[in-house]
Write an enzyme that holds these catalytic residues in place. Sequence first.
Site, PDB file in Angstrom:
ATOM      1  N   SER A   6       0.890  -1.300   0.047  1.00 51.06           N
ATOM      2  CA  SER A   6      -0.072  -0.233  -0.019  1.00 51.06           C
ATOM      3  C   SER A   6       1.128   1.087  -0.098  1.00 51.06           C
ATOM      4  O   SER A   6       2.004   1.304   0.604  1.00 51.06           O
ATOM      5  CB  SER A   6      -0.978   0.023   1.218  1.00 51.06           C
ATOM      6  N   SER A   7       0.442   2.395  -0.483  1.00 56.09           N
ATOM      7  CA  SER A   7       1.106   3.527  -0.528  1.00 56.09           C
ATOM      8  C   SER A   7       0.147   4.669  -0.596  1.00 56.09           C
ATOM      9  O   SER A   7      -0.938   4.645  -0.714  1.00 56.09           O
ATOM     10  CB  SER A   7       1.983   3.473  -1.997  1.00 56.09           C
TER      11      SER A   7
END
Length: 325
Positions: free
Chosen positions: A96-97
């Site tokens: 995730s970012s």
Amino acid sequence: MGAHDEETGVLADAARAALVREIDADGAWAADPVWREAFAAVPRHLFVPYYYAAGPRGYERRWGENPDPEARERWVCGAYADEPLATRLRDGELVSSSSQPSLMARMLVALRVGDGDRVLEVGAGTGYNAALLAHRLGADDLVTTIDLEPEITESARQHLAAAGFHPVVVTGDGARGVPERAPYDRIIATCELPTVPRAWLAQCRPGARVLTPLATGLLLLTVRDAEHAEGRFLPGAAFFVPLRGEGRTGPEGVRLAGLPVRAREQEPFRFLLALTRGGLDPRRAYALWEREGEPGRGRYGVTVAGRRTWAWLDDPQGPYTWPLP
């Protein structure tokens, strides 16, 4: 408020103002200046209490509670850099970012959100994008955001609450949408998908807009009804973490062997290969690309009609069309 918090707040305000000026100078908000206010108001650092910065020895963890004041300053400044931030890693792989703020600005402007619109975001991430939407709409209840991982949705919920926002956060498969919150006027995905999920169209009002990453581009569709939608790609590249869930299939490997060196260096040509998912022989694809004047992303589009979905160059009826899953 402790001395650390006060110091962080002053640093964050200055860094956020600098980020807004940087995105402003690029003209990202020219078509819809209201987004400038959202980016100026929503504190991104509250959504990334820690993140991972790539360095020569792999990822370095930066966090807001670091006892070292210089390390805290690096964390704050990094939180307002116009760069994507890695927020979750699993076995060294990015899960995730937080997307690059200028790219988020470009996407939100393209979505053309209007007062009173109901918006579904697929890919909750840190919650920052949902906060920007909630600020723009002035109503938490108009925004729904979904992610597959419970720990991601729980942390997004906490970040949103810390920043004073309470949109509906759902844990589930984004490819299925959130039917109980439908109908939507806008759907925006912040993760890459292999195709356009039919469930989204069924949950949209006629005339709704859907913006989703596809094949390293950003596809903007207008929905006619539950089975029909059509639109083109925005200019420019966009790279996102892939969607996880039932709607996801593995990426196709693209073989560039035998192509001229120039072909390998042309990113818009690689987009054509990614879009056609290996269904077009790379040499024929390169010949087509050269013959048609080296088209960029803006000349490609996608049509959904009943059970069929296809990508196209210039014209949905051909001569250049390729089936999508």
